[in-house]
Design a protein around this motif. Structure first.
Motif, PDB file in Angstrom:
ATOM      1  N   ALA A 175       0.822  -1.208   0.000  1.00  0.00           N
ATOM      2  CA  ALA A 175       0.000   0.000   0.000  1.00  0.00           C
ATOM      3  C   ALA A 175       0.855   1.258   0.000  1.00  0.00           C
ATOM      4  O   ALA A 175       0.317   2.369  -0.026  1.00  0.00           O
ATOM      5  N   ALA A 176       2.172   1.104   0.048  1.00  0.00           N
ATOM      6  CA  ALA A 176       3.073   2.260   0.048  1.00  0.00           C
ATOM      7  C   ALA A 176       3.143   2.855  -1.348  1.00  0.00           C
ATOM      8  O   ALA A 176       3.277   2.134  -2.336  1.00  0.00           O
ATOM      9  N   ALA A 177       3.075   4.172  -1.422  1.00  0.00           N
ATOM     10  CA  ALA A 177       3.143   4.855  -2.718  1.00  0.00           C
ATOM     11  C   ALA A 177       3.321   6.341  -2.499  1.00  0.00           C
ATOM     12  O   ALA A 177       2.998   6.873  -1.432  1.00  0.00           O
ATOM     13  N   ASN A 185       0.355  16.071  -8.719  1.00  0.00           N
ATOM     14  CA  ASN A 185       0.701  15.294  -9.908  1.00  0.00           C
ATOM     15  C   ASN A 185       1.229  16.181 -11.029  1.00  0.00           C
ATOM     16  O   ASN A 185       2.167  15.812 -11.745  1.00  0.00           O
ATOM     17  N   ALA A 186       0.624  17.355 -11.178  1.00  0.00           N
ATOM     18  CA  ALA A 186       1.051  18.265 -12.236  1.00  0.00           C
ATOM     19  C   ALA A 186       2.431  18.845 -11.958  1.00  0.00           C
ATOM     20  O   ALA A 186       3.227  19.055 -12.878  1.00  0.00           O
ATOM     21  N   ALA A 187       2.724  19.081 -10.680  1.00  0.00           N
ATOM     22  CA  ALA A 187       3.986  19.724 -10.310  1.00  0.00           C
ATOM     23  C   ALA A 187       5.167  18.763 -10.307  1.00  0.00           C
ATOM     24  O   ALA A 187       6.301  19.171 -10.570  1.00  0.00           O
ATOM     25  N   GLU A 188       4.917  17.473 -10.006  1.00  0.00           N
ATOM     26  CA  GLU A 188       6.017  16.531  -9.811  1.00  0.00           C
ATOM     27  C   GLU A 188       5.795  15.207 -10.538  1.00  0.00           C
ATOM     28  O   GLU A 188       5.850  14.131  -9.932  1.00  0.00           O
ATOM     29  N   GLU A 203       8.715  12.591 -10.048  1.00  0.00           N
ATOM     30  CA  GLU A 203       8.736  11.925  -8.754  1.00  0.00           C
ATOM     31  C   GLU A 203       7.617  10.886  -8.637  1.00  0.00           C
ATOM     32  O   GLU A 203       7.812   9.806  -8.087  1.00  0.00           O
ATOM     33  N   PHE A 204       6.432  11.210  -9.146  1.00  0.00           N
ATOM     34  CA  PHE A 204       5.319  10.263  -9.070  1.00  0.00           C
ATOM     35  C   PHE A 204       5.603   9.009  -9.890  1.00  0.00           C
ATOM     36  O   PHE A 204       5.204   7.907  -9.501  1.00  0.00           O
ATOM     37  N   LEU A 205       6.270   9.157 -11.008  1.00  0.00           N
ATOM     38  CA  LEU A 205       6.615   7.997 -11.825  1.00  0.00           C
ATOM     39  C   LEU A 205       7.792   7.235 -11.221  1.00  0.00           C
ATOM     40  O   LEU A 205       7.714   6.028 -10.978  1.00  0.00           O
ATOM     41  N   ALA A 231       1.441  10.209 -15.110  1.00  0.00           N
ATOM     42  CA  ALA A 231       2.678   9.604 -14.604  1.00  0.00           C
ATOM     43  C   ALA A 231       2.382   8.602 -13.488  1.00  0.00           C
ATOM     44  O   ALA A 231       2.923   7.494 -13.471  1.00  0.00           O
ATOM     45  N   TYR A 232       1.521   8.994 -12.580  1.00  0.00           N
ATOM     46  CA  TYR A 232       1.134   8.098 -11.482  1.00  0.00           C
ATOM     47  C   TYR A 232       0.417   6.862 -12.029  1.00  0.00           C
ATOM     48  O   TYR A 232       0.683   5.731 -11.604  1.00  0.00           O
ATOM     49  N   ALA A 233      -0.487   7.077 -12.971  1.00  0.00           N
ATOM     50  CA  ALA A 233      -1.236   5.958 -13.548  1.00  0.00           C
ATOM     51  C   ALA A 233      -0.316   4.968 -14.252  1.00  0.00           C
ATOM     52  O   ALA A 233      -0.484   3.750 -14.115  1.00  0.00           O
ATOM     53  N   ILE A 234       0.658   5.474 -15.003  1.00  0.00           N
ATOM     54  CA  ILE A 234       1.592   4.593 -15.701  1.00  0.00           C
ATOM     55  C   ILE A 234       2.356   3.725 -14.700  1.00  0.00           C
ATOM     56  O   ILE A 234       2.564   2.520 -14.912  1.00  0.00           O
TER      57      ILE A 234
END
Length: 320
Positions: free
Chosen positions: A72-74, A82-85, A88-90, A145-148
């Protein structure tokens, strides 16, 4: 190859690692497992174990030898974060997932559940969204990026099943809320942001609250305590390649959500909208028939859940 697995109750005495046990989802799962009598829980904060560091993760798994794992860590956040980073999210999420899954394979973890997100589905997927909608269309740009990264996690679990025979699974929760949420003004998700905004207006005597977007998008919300119960049910009953949607099967507009939050906080002023801010995906309602077929349904009503969450937020605010 790992030996075949058949549906069965989890061993309450087995070593059970919850990666991200201090986060919104992981924290709820941790509390649920404690209530259910699990006596050998493993949890490490990010200061104790940086899941982005492969060697540290491998050493942890080799030392602790967990039988069950929920990842569950993310790195998570709302539209602004998400727009700013996006890098990092990817990058952070890919590192976390690869390190944990590879280490779990090395020590032979029997049951692992990867926690994804409903944002993995195409932006304009048919509603309600079925699990087989994955990779059938373009993603929402505001959290691509997060979704990918999360899609890569789902595919990693599927690859582990095919190549090594692991009885590992993935769950895709809808929008979550409840105790332990992130209320930061820059990185929170929509419900937490609304709670903070309306509560601040109540405390300051404000008579106008302006929210992002048009209020027209529709969203589904699941209390994290319900999510925790669903995850244990999946670990005990489900074994298949396909991810499983976890939600309520009903949604509402963001404007309607704002009305519920305003009522829960006691705000009685004007509610305005700023259409220059992004709306995100027009609608995101999950098809939860696969989960219902396993015998699990949510139990916490949204209005009551929001009221309890507002109370929890205010207690935390007053103590800080």
């Amino acid at each position: 190859m790992t030996r075949p697995w058949t549906p069965q109750p989890l061993d309450r005495e087995a070593r059970f690692y919850v990666a991200g046990h201090r986060g919104l989802a992981g924290g709820a799962l941790w509390r649920h497992l404690q209530r259910e009598g699990f006596t050998n829980l493993l949890g490490r904060g990010s200061q104790e174990l940086d899941l982005r560091r492969d060697g540290d993760v491998r050493a942890f798994f080799e030392r602790e030898q967990p039988r069950y794992v929920v990842l569950a860590a993310a790195r998570v956040g709302g539209i602004a974060a998400n727009a700013a980073e996006p890098v990092e999210f990817l990058s952070d999420n890919l590192r976390i997932q690869v390190n944990v899954l590879d280490a779990a394979h090395t020590v032979g973890v029997e049951r692992l559940l990867f926690l994804g997100s409903s944002c993995i589905y195409p932006r304009l997927a048919a509603q309600p969204i079925t699990e087989d909608s994955l990779l059938t269309g373009p993603l929402e740009e505001t959290n691509k990026a997060y979704a990918i990264a999360k899609i890569a996690g789902v595919m990693h679990v599927q690859a582990m099943r095919r190549e090594h025979g692991h009885a590992w699974i993935s769950a895709m929760p809808t929008n979550l809320y409840g105790p332990g949420d992130n209320y930061d003004a820059q990185s929170s998700h929509v419900l937490a942001a609304l709670i903070r905004r309306f509560d601040e207006a109540v405390r300051s005597g404000g008579r106008r609250v302006t929210n992002w977007g048009t209020g027209a998008p529709r969203r589904e919300f699941l209390h994290v305590d319900d999510l925790a119960g669903a995850l244990v049910a999946l670990l005990e009953r489900y074994d298949d390649d396909s991810p499983v949607n976890v939600g309520t099967g009903s949604d509402l507009t963001i404007a309607e959500l704002a009305e519920l939050v305003a009522a829960a906080t006691g705000y009685a002023g004007e509610v305005a909208w700023d259409p220059s801010r992004p709306d995100g995906t027009p609608r995101k309602l999950l098809d939860v028939s696969r989960l219902h077929a396993l015998g699990w349904r949510h139990g916490i009503n949204l209005e009551a859940g929001i009221a309890a969450t507002v109370d929890s937020y205010r207690r935390g605010r007053d103590q800080s």
